[in-house]
Design a protein around this motif. Structure first.
Motif, PDB file in Angstrom:
ATOM      1  N   GLN A  32       0.819  -1.202   0.000  1.00 45.96           N
ATOM      2  CA  GLN A  32       0.000   0.000   0.000  1.00 45.96           C
ATOM      3  C   GLN A  32       0.858   1.259   0.000  1.00 45.96           C
ATOM      4  OE1 GLN A  32      -3.275  -0.001  -0.417  1.00 45.96           O
ATOM      5  NE2 GLN A  32      -3.237  -2.238  -0.512  1.00 45.96           N
ATOM      6  N   VAL A  33       1.912   1.231   0.804  1.00 43.08           N
ATOM      7  CA  VAL A  33       2.818   2.385   0.844  1.00 43.08           C
ATOM      8  C   VAL A  33       3.532   2.556  -0.492  1.00 43.08           C
ATOM      9  CG1 VAL A  33       4.842   3.381   1.991  1.00 43.08           C
ATOM     10  CG2 VAL A  33       3.121   2.162   3.328  1.00 43.08           C
ATOM     11  N   LEU A  34       3.963   1.448  -1.081  1.00 46.63           N
ATOM     12  CA  LEU A  34       4.635   1.521  -2.379  1.00 46.63           C
ATOM     13  C   LEU A  34       3.701   2.061  -3.452  1.00 46.63           C
ATOM     14  CD1 LEU A  34       6.628  -1.860  -2.331  1.00 46.63           C
ATOM     15  CD2 LEU A  34       7.506   0.442  -1.917  1.00 46.63           C
ATOM     16  N   LEU A  35       2.428   1.672  -3.411  1.00 49.98           N
ATOM     17  CA  LEU A  35       1.466   2.189  -4.373  1.00 49.98           C
ATOM     18  C   LEU A  35       1.290   3.697  -4.219  1.00 49.98           C
ATOM     19  CD1 LEU A  35      -1.323  -0.546  -4.427  1.00 49.98           C
ATOM     20  CD2 LEU A  35       0.323  -0.013  -6.218  1.00 49.98           C
ATOM     21  N   LEU A  36       1.263   4.181  -2.982  1.00 50.06           N
ATOM     22  CA  LEU A  36       1.162   5.623  -2.763  1.00 50.06           C
ATOM     23  C   LEU A  36       2.381   6.354  -3.302  1.00 50.06           C
ATOM     24  CD1 LEU A  36      -0.316   5.771   0.859  1.00 50.06           C
ATOM     25  CD2 LEU A  36      -1.516   6.013  -1.308  1.00 50.06           C
ATOM     26  N   VAL A  37       3.558   5.755  -3.124  1.00 47.56           N
ATOM     27  CA  VAL A  37       4.784   6.365  -3.647  1.00 47.56           C
ATOM     28  C   VAL A  37       4.740   6.426  -5.169  1.00 47.56           C
ATOM     29  CG1 VAL A  37       7.288   6.096  -3.835  1.00 47.56           C
ATOM     30  CG2 VAL A  37       6.157   5.700  -1.649  1.00 47.56           C
ATOM     31  N   VAL A  38       4.318   5.324  -5.801  1.00 48.61           N
ATOM     32  CA  VAL A  38       4.233   5.296  -7.272  1.00 48.61           C
ATOM     33  C   VAL A  38       3.214   6.321  -7.771  1.00 48.61           C
ATOM     34  CG1 VAL A  38       3.566   3.873  -9.242  1.00 48.61           C
ATOM     35  CG2 VAL A  38       4.997   2.904  -7.442  1.00 48.61           C
ATOM     36  N   LEU A  39       2.067   6.419  -7.090  1.00 49.67           N
ATOM     37  CA  LEU A  39       1.054   7.382  -7.498  1.00 49.67           C
ATOM     38  C   LEU A  39       1.574   8.809  -7.366  1.00 49.67           C
ATOM     39  CD1 LEU A  39      -1.828   7.906  -8.411  1.00 49.67           C
ATOM     40  CD2 LEU A  39      -2.542   7.837  -6.013  1.00 49.67           C
ATOM     41  N   ALA A  40       2.283   9.100  -6.284  1.00 45.86           N
ATOM     42  CA  ALA A  40       2.853  10.433  -6.107  1.00 45.86           C
ATOM     43  C   ALA A  40       3.882  10.736  -7.191  1.00 45.86           C
ATOM     44  CB  ALA A  40       3.487  10.550  -4.718  1.00 45.86           C
ATOM     45  N   PHE A  41       4.687   9.748  -7.555  1.00 48.22           N
ATOM     46  CA  PHE A  41       5.687   9.965  -8.606  1.00 48.22           C
ATOM     47  C   PHE A  41       5.013  10.227  -9.954  1.00 48.22           C
ATOM     48  CE2 PHE A  41       8.651   8.426 -11.872  1.00 48.22           C
ATOM     49  CZ  PHE A  41       9.752   9.218 -11.580  1.00 48.22           C
ATOM     50  N   LEU A  42       3.942   9.500 -10.248  1.00 45.21           N
ATOM     51  CA  LEU A  42       3.214   9.734 -11.498  1.00 45.21           C
ATOM     52  C   LEU A  42       2.623  11.144 -11.533  1.00 45.21           C
ATOM     53  CD1 LEU A  42       1.330   6.365 -12.049  1.00 45.21           C
ATOM     54  CD2 LEU A  42       3.285   7.242 -13.321  1.00 45.21           C
ATOM     55  N   LEU A  43       2.097  11.595 -10.406  1.00 44.11           N
ATOM     56  CA  LEU A  43       1.567  12.960 -10.362  1.00 44.11           C
ATOM     57  C   LEU A  43       2.674  13.981 -10.568  1.00 44.11           C
ATOM     58  CD1 LEU A  43      -0.952  12.664  -7.373  1.00 44.11           C
ATOM     59  CD2 LEU A  43      -1.479  12.779  -9.805  1.00 44.11           C
ATOM     60  N   ALA A  44       3.834  13.733  -9.966  1.00 49.31           N
ATOM     61  CA  ALA A  44       4.964  14.656 -10.145  1.00 49.31           C
ATOM     62  C   ALA A  44       5.427  14.679 -11.596  1.00 49.31           C
ATOM     63  CB  ALA A  44       6.110  14.257  -9.221  1.00 49.31           C
ATOM     64  N   VAL A  45       5.471  13.518 -12.239  1.00 46.94           N
ATOM     65  CA  VAL A  45       5.863  13.454 -13.654  1.00 46.94           C
ATOM     66  C   VAL A  45       4.835  14.178 -14.521  1.00 46.94           C
ATOM     67  CG1 VAL A  45       6.190  11.873 -15.592  1.00 46.94           C
ATOM     68  CG2 VAL A  45       7.213  11.357 -13.385  1.00 46.94           C
ATOM     69  N   SER A  46       3.549  14.066 -14.161  1.00 46.89           N
ATOM     70  CA  SER A  46       2.509  14.736 -14.938  1.00 46.89           C
ATOM     71  C   SER A  46       2.627  16.249 -14.852  1.00 46.89           C
ATOM     72  CB  SER A  46       1.136  14.297 -14.435  1.00 46.89           C
ATOM     73  OG  SER A  46       1.003  12.896 -14.503  1.00 46.89           O
ATOM     74  N   LEU A  47       3.048  16.750 -13.692  1.00 46.13           N
ATOM     75  CA  LEU A  47       3.171  18.192 -13.501  1.00 46.13           C
ATOM     76  C   LEU A  47       4.543  18.724 -13.903  1.00 46.13           C
ATOM     77  CD1 LEU A  47       1.398  18.426 -10.031  1.00 46.13           C
ATOM     78  CD2 LEU A  47       0.441  19.046 -12.253  1.00 46.13           C
ATOM     79  N   GLU A  48       5.464  17.841 -14.238  1.00 43.18           N
ATOM     80  CA  GLU A  48       6.820  18.260 -14.599  1.00 43.18           C
ATOM     81  C   GLU A  48       6.850  19.208 -15.804  1.00 43.18           C
ATOM     82  OE1 GLU A  48      10.915  18.699 -14.543  1.00 43.18           O
ATOM     83  OE2 GLU A  48       9.511  17.983 -13.013  1.00 43.18           O
ATOM     84  N   PRO A  49       6.031  19.005 -16.853  1.00 42.67           N
ATOM     85  CA  PRO A  49       6.070  19.984 -17.959  1.00 42.67           C
ATOM     86  C   PRO A  49       5.737  21.407 -17.532  1.00 42.67           C
ATOM     87  CG  PRO A  49       4.977  17.969 -18.659  1.00 42.67           C
ATOM     88  CD  PRO A  49       5.186  17.854 -17.188  1.00 42.67           C
ATOM     89  N   LEU A  50       4.794  21.576 -16.610  1.00 48.77           N
ATOM     90  CA  LEU A  50       4.470  22.911 -16.116  1.00 48.77           C
ATOM     91  C   LEU A  50       5.624  23.504 -15.320  1.00 48.77           C
ATOM     92  CD1 LEU A  50       0.787  22.269 -14.923  1.00 48.77           C
ATOM     93  CD2 LEU A  50       1.570  23.212 -17.102  1.00 48.77           C
ATOM     94  N   VAL A  51       6.235  22.681 -14.468  1.00 49.33           N
ATOM     95  CA  VAL A  51       7.373  23.158 -13.694  1.00 49.33           C
ATOM     96  C   VAL A  51       8.532  23.516 -14.627  1.00 49.33           C
ATOM     97  CG1 VAL A  51       9.043  22.560 -11.896  1.00 49.33           C
ATOM     98  CG2 VAL A  51       6.673  21.824 -11.674  1.00 49.33           C
ATOM     99  N   GLY A  52       8.811  22.657 -15.600  1.00 50.11           N
ATOM    100  CA  GLY A  52       9.883  22.930 -16.550  1.00 50.11           C
ATOM    101  C   GLY A  52       9.632  24.188 -17.360  1.00 50.11           C
ATOM    102  N   TRP A  53       8.367  24.453 -17.714  1.00 45.21           N
ATOM    103  CA  TRP A  53       8.034  25.662 -18.473  1.00 45.21           C
ATOM    104  C   TRP A  53       8.331  26.913 -17.651  1.00 45.21           C
ATOM    105  CZ3 TRP A  53       4.314  29.575 -17.925  1.00 45.21           C
ATOM    106  CH2 TRP A  53       4.093  30.370 -19.066  1.00 45.21           C
ATOM    107  N   LEU A  54       8.019  26.880 -16.361  1.00 47.19           N
ATOM    108  CA  LEU A  54       8.302  28.026 -15.496  1.00 47.19           C
ATOM    109  C   LEU A  54       9.800  28.193 -15.264  1.00 47.19           C
ATOM    110  CD1 LEU A  54       5.440  27.589 -12.867  1.00 47.19           C
ATOM    111  CD2 LEU A  54       5.612  29.351 -14.627  1.00 47.19           C
ATOM    112  N   VAL A  55      10.519  27.074 -15.109  1.00 52.16           N
ATOM    113  CA  VAL A  55      11.974  27.150 -14.908  1.00 52.16           C
ATOM    114  C   VAL A  55      12.643  27.739 -16.147  1.00 52.16           C
ATOM    115  CG1 VAL A  55      14.067  25.770 -14.602  1.00 52.16           C
ATOM    116  CG2 VAL A  55      12.039  25.285 -13.216  1.00 52.16           C
ATOM    117  N   ALA A  56      12.163  27.363 -17.332  1.00 57.04           N
ATOM    118  CA  ALA A  56      12.745  27.895 -18.569  1.00 57.04           C
ATOM    119  C   ALA A  56      12.523  29.393 -18.706  1.00 57.04           C
ATOM    120  CB  ALA A  56      12.145  27.169 -19.771  1.00 57.04           C
ATOM    121  N   ARG A  57      11.584  29.954 -17.991  1.00 59.86           N
ATOM    122  CA  ARG A  57      11.320  31.387 -18.058  1.00 59.86           C
ATOM    123  C   ARG A  57      11.910  32.151 -16.882  1.00 59.86           C
ATOM    124  NH1 ARG A  57       8.675  28.860 -21.312  1.00 59.86           N
ATOM    125  NH2 ARG A  57       7.576  29.722 -23.124  1.00 59.86           N
ATOM    126  N   GLY A  58      12.899  31.563 -16.242  1.00 62.53           N
ATOM    127  CA  GLY A  58      13.690  32.291 -15.263  1.00 62.53           C
ATOM    128  C   GLY A  58      13.341  32.060 -13.817  1.00 62.53           C
TER     129      GLY A  58
END
Length: 341
Positions: A32-58
């Motif tokens: 159960q804990v491992l599933l929560l970790v995997v789900l959190a990582f998937l959410l972070a990967v999904s939001l990574e393009p938005l974070v990367g877009w902001l980082v690219a703009r300074g």
């Protein structure tokens, strides 16, 4: 000497089997804990393009993560502002209706009164509570409370891990890349980055199809005068993110709410959801997923069914990203080696 060697071999095999069994049990307990970790990582990967877009703009990465989290918090607050008032209104109406129902139980001319005269519901309830039913009711309420606490705890863990993964994504990737031999590091990094990009597209595609379901629900309920059309649209969009069963549950709930208008509207609403479910399963979802992750629709459906059967809702969510990774590794690594052999 031969007996001693057989004893050592048997002892070693038994010890190895015992340790393997203990490791397997530990993994099952921590699943159960491992599933929560995997789900959190998937959410972070999904939001990574938005974070990367902001980082690219300074923006610094920490500030970019805070901006993304603030935007998501505003979106969640807006959705709750749409959903919570109807729920509060119905709960208050239920509380105010209870005294009237109790009064009708003693009115022999009312429907509840006639049911009480025929079935003696009050006496049966008192007998049930007196014979130990009260403890079972208390146990059920306690179990429901523990379930709510568990769900809140799991949500807090996923949110915390998601923020951590978002802030530390570059460092996490660098750490795992260092575990790969230098001669294969560049190729491994290229394939891994492509896998993460496709996983992010899959999650965004899932959100897009859920948004379509929510908008379609609102567009149907508003002209039909079904109450709380906006709240039902939000509910359907959230439930549609759950593979296989989410949209079905949403359709049943919305159809029951449509009963407050009339039977024909409820039947028509149920028919609308059946048609929309077929449209979503065989047209919208396969096309969106194929565009997002470049995986055949059949593979998507099979992966979701297998993941859901093995690990439930989280397994269904994780199944397609795993299928994406396997498909990309086969195309980029395994098949070229087999062709060159």
């Amino acid at each position: 000497m031969r007996r001693r060697s057989w004893f050592v071999a048997g002892f070693t095999f038994t010890l190895g089997a015992f340790l393997a069994w203990q490791v397997a049990q530990a993994v099952l307990r921590a699943s159960q804990v491992l599933l929560l970790v995997v789900l959190a990582f998937l959410l972070a990967v999904s939001l990574e393009p938005l974070v990367g877009w902001l980082v690219a703009r300074g923006h610094r990465r920490g500030r970019a993560v805070l901006i993304v989290c603030a935007v998501l918090l505003l979106i969640v607050a807006g959705l709750l502002a749409v959903v919570v008032p109807p729920v509060v209104t119905e709960v208050e109406a239920l509380i105010h209706a209870v005294p009237g129902w109790l009064q009708q139980l003693h009115d022999h001319q009312s429907t509840l009164g006639r049911l009480e005269d025929r079935y003696h519901l009050t006496d049966k309830a008192k007998t049930q509570i007196g014979s130990g039913g009260g403890s079972s009711i208390f146990g059920g309420l306690l179990g429901a409370g523990l379930y709510v606490v568990s769900a809140l705890t799991a949500t807090a863990v996923v949110v915390t891990l998601t923020v951590y993964f978002m802030a530390s994504m570059p460092a996490i990737k660098r750490f795992f890349y260092q575990l790969v031999p230098g001669s294969r590091r560049a190729r491994t990094q290229e394939i891994t980055e492509e896998i993460l990009v496709r996983i992010g597209r899959f999650m965004l595609g899932n959100v897009a199809t859920s948004a379509i379901a929510g908008v379609a629900t609102f567009a149907w309920c508003a002209p039909m005068s079904v109450p709380y059309a906006a709240a039902l649209g939000v509910f359907t969009a959230v439930m549609d993110m759950i593979p296989m069963v989410g949209s079905t549950i949403a359709g049943v709930v919305v159809s029951l709410v449509a009963l407050s208008v009339s039977w024909p509207v409820a039947v028509a609403t149920a028919g609308f959801y059946v048609a929309f479910r077929l449209l979503e399963d065989y047209l919208i979802m396969p096309r969106a997923m194929r565009y997002a992750v470049d995986v055949h629709p059949l593979v998507t459906v099979v992966a979701v069914l297998a993941g859901g059967a093995l690990l439930g809702i989280v397994g269904a969510l994780v199944a397609v990203p795993v299928a994406v990774a396997v498909n990309l590794i086969l195309d980029e690594v395994v098949f070229p080696k087999l062709d060159a052999a």
